[in-house]
Scaffold this active site. Structure first.
Site, PDB file in Angstrom:
ATOM      1  N   LYS A  63      14.510  -0.953   5.853  1.00  0.00           N
ATOM      2  CA  LYS A  63      14.190  -0.585   4.118  1.00  0.00           C
ATOM      3  C   LYS A  63      14.454   0.599   4.522  1.00  0.00           C
ATOM      4  O   LYS A  63      15.111   1.285   2.476  1.00  0.00           O
ATOM      5  CB  LYS A  63      12.713  -1.089   4.311  1.00  0.00           C
ATOM      6  CG  LYS A  63      11.891  -0.960   3.047  1.00  0.00           C
ATOM      7  CD  LYS A  63      12.682  -0.969   1.805  1.00  0.00           C
ATOM      8  CE  LYS A  63      11.458   0.321   0.311  1.00  0.00           C
ATOM      9  NZ  LYS A  63      11.578  -0.343  -0.963  1.00  0.00           N
ATOM     10  N   THR A  87       5.805  -0.062   1.829  1.00  0.00           N
ATOM     11  CA  THR A  87       6.829   1.059   3.314  1.00  0.00           C
ATOM     12  C   THR A  87       6.456   1.339   3.581  1.00  0.00           C
ATOM     13  O   THR A  87       6.207   2.759   3.409  1.00  0.00           O
ATOM     14  CB  THR A  87       7.737   1.659   2.332  1.00  0.00           C
ATOM     15  OG1 THR A  87       8.621   0.787   1.424  1.00  0.00           O
ATOM     16  CG2 THR A  87       8.993   2.661   2.923  1.00  0.00           C
ATOM     17  N   LEU A 113       0.793  -1.305  -0.456  1.00  0.00           N
ATOM     18  CA  LEU A 113       0.033  -0.822  -0.095  1.00  0.00           C
ATOM     19  C   LEU A 113       0.883   1.208  -0.149  1.00  0.00           C
ATOM     20  O   LEU A 113       2.126   1.134   0.230  1.00  0.00           O
ATOM     21  CB  LEU A 113      -1.030  -0.016   1.450  1.00  0.00           C
ATOM     22  CG  LEU A 113      -1.552  -1.235   0.851  1.00  0.00           C
ATOM     23  CD1 LEU A 113      -2.400  -1.860   2.511  1.00  0.00           C
ATOM     24  CD2 LEU A 113      -2.379  -1.482  -0.038  1.00  0.00           C
ATOM     25  N   PRO A 114       0.495   2.363  -0.789  1.00  0.00           N
ATOM     26  CA  PRO A 114       1.168   3.543  -0.566  1.00  0.00           C
ATOM     27  C   PRO A 114       1.511   4.396   0.494  1.00  0.00           C
ATOM     28  O   PRO A 114       2.892   4.930  -0.002  1.00  0.00           O
ATOM     29  CB  PRO A 114       0.262   5.076  -1.498  1.00  0.00           C
ATOM     30  CG  PRO A 114      -1.042   4.003  -1.892  1.00  0.00           C
ATOM     31  CD  PRO A 114      -0.667   2.142  -0.848  1.00  0.00           C
ATOM     32  N   LYS A 139       7.833  10.695  -0.118  1.00  0.00           N
ATOM     33  CA  LYS A 139       7.551   9.445   1.716  1.00  0.00           C
ATOM     34  C   LYS A 139       8.441   9.492   2.058  1.00  0.00           C
ATOM     35  O   LYS A 139       7.986   9.193   4.029  1.00  0.00           O
ATOM     36  CB  LYS A 139       6.836   9.501   1.031  1.00  0.00           C
ATOM     37  CG  LYS A 139       5.440   9.165   2.125  1.00  0.00           C
ATOM     38  CD  LYS A 139       6.162   6.896   1.654  1.00  0.00           C
ATOM     39  CE  LYS A 139       5.826   6.406   1.013  1.00  0.00           C
ATOM     40  NZ  LYS A 139       5.762   4.818   1.457  1.00  0.00           N
TER      41      LYS A 139
END
Length: 311
Positions: free
Chosen positions: A181, A105, A75-76, A256
């Site tokens: 990550k 992420t 998902l974003p 982001k």
């Protein structure tokens, strides 16, 4: 007993999710699959791409959670992850012994918050990926699992259908997959900016960018961006910068991720001096309509680099 789940759910058929789910569909043609995306056209395209397979497009995420044994989500952002899992968790009493693998992420703290809401009998892992759309399409992604080696062993056969066998890692505790990550994107994002600036500088002095690439690849400046996804159009054929900076990893998504990394780093007292400037650069470029939606290597063009084909 099969090494693969009896049924698979997949939520999020975007730039990364669509090719990841497609790999599973092609390699497990007889396994029932339940898919969902907020964009109905994405599920329609998936069904069109994989006709005559046991694939069900679900009307909501709860149905995916109820129907499949193992559910993968990508998902974003944090808000999307919270929303999706809050809907799934409304059916928490029926989620016993299911496995959820979240490849989004997001902030480690958000993932841990979601984890605490699941029944103890349900497995929930953070498993972010690296490799971008190209890696997803070629099934060469890197997976960073917030779990132990023993837990990874139970998931490895499934993850290897989407990623490189040598690039699937157990990172320890829940949330630590996301920590590494974010560290990876923080480092690669800074390297990308420096690579863009270095090529821009050299080309403005009249240097041939192809010569620069050969020299960098055999010198201390060697890095993945310069070698494999060079920001100068034409130097890395078949990559986003050589295709008008599309599709790729969007510059606003990199902004982001930088924001998430900075927050996580501040929470543990880690230095963020370079990162603060990096986040500002990606955010500013991502807000520019000329570059919004383009691959993050478009920084090269944004700082004045010659985006003409170098081939």
């Amino acid at each position: 007993m099969s090494a693969y789940p009896e049924s698979i759910g997949f939520i999020g058929l975007g730039t990364m999710g669509f090719p990841m789910a497609s790999q599973l569909r092609k390699k497990l043609p007889d396994t029932p699959m339940f898919i969902y995306d907020v964009d109905v056209s994405a599920t329609s395209r998936f069904l069109d791409a994989h006709p005559l397979t046991p694939t069900t497009a679900c009307k909501n995420v709860s149905t995916v959670g109820l129907s499949a044994e193992t559910i993968i989500t990508i998902l974003p952002a944090d808000a999307h992850a919270r929303d999706v899992y809050s809907q799934i968790l409304t059916e928490s009493t029926t989620l016993f012994h299911k496995t959820f693998i979240d490849c989004s992420t997001i902030a480690p703290s958000t993932s841990l918050e979601i984890l605490t809401q699941f029944p103890r009998e349900t497995r929930f892992f953070d498993a972010p990926v690296s490799g971008g759309p190209m890696g997803a399409e070629k099934a060469t992604l890197t997976f960073m699992l917030g779990g132990s080696e023993e837990e990874l062993a139970t998931l490895r056969p499934l993850l290897e259908l989407m990623g490189s066998p040598t690039s699937i890692f157990a990172c320890g505790n829940r949330g630590q997959g996301l920590a590494v990550k974010l560290a990876n994107n923080y480092l690669s994002g800074l390297v990308s900016i420096a690579t863009c600036e270095a090529y821009n500088f050299g080309m403005k002095t009249g240097l041939d960018p192809k010569l620069m690439q050969r020299i960098f690849s055999s010198s201390t400046a060697q890095n993945w961006v310069s070698d494999k996804c060079n920001p100068v159009p034409g130097l890395s054929p078949g990559t986003p910068p050589s295709n008008g900076y599309k599709p790729g990893f969007k510059v606003e998504m990199m902004a982001k991720d930088f924001g998430l990394a900075l927050k996580a780093m501040e929470e543990v007292g880690a230095s963020t001096e370079l990162g603060t400037k990096g986040e500002e650069i990606y955010r500013t470029v991502g807000e520019d309509e000329r570059f919004r939606g383009m691959d993050s290597r478009v920084i090269f063009q944004a700082i004045g680099g010659d985006a003409g084909n170098a081939a």
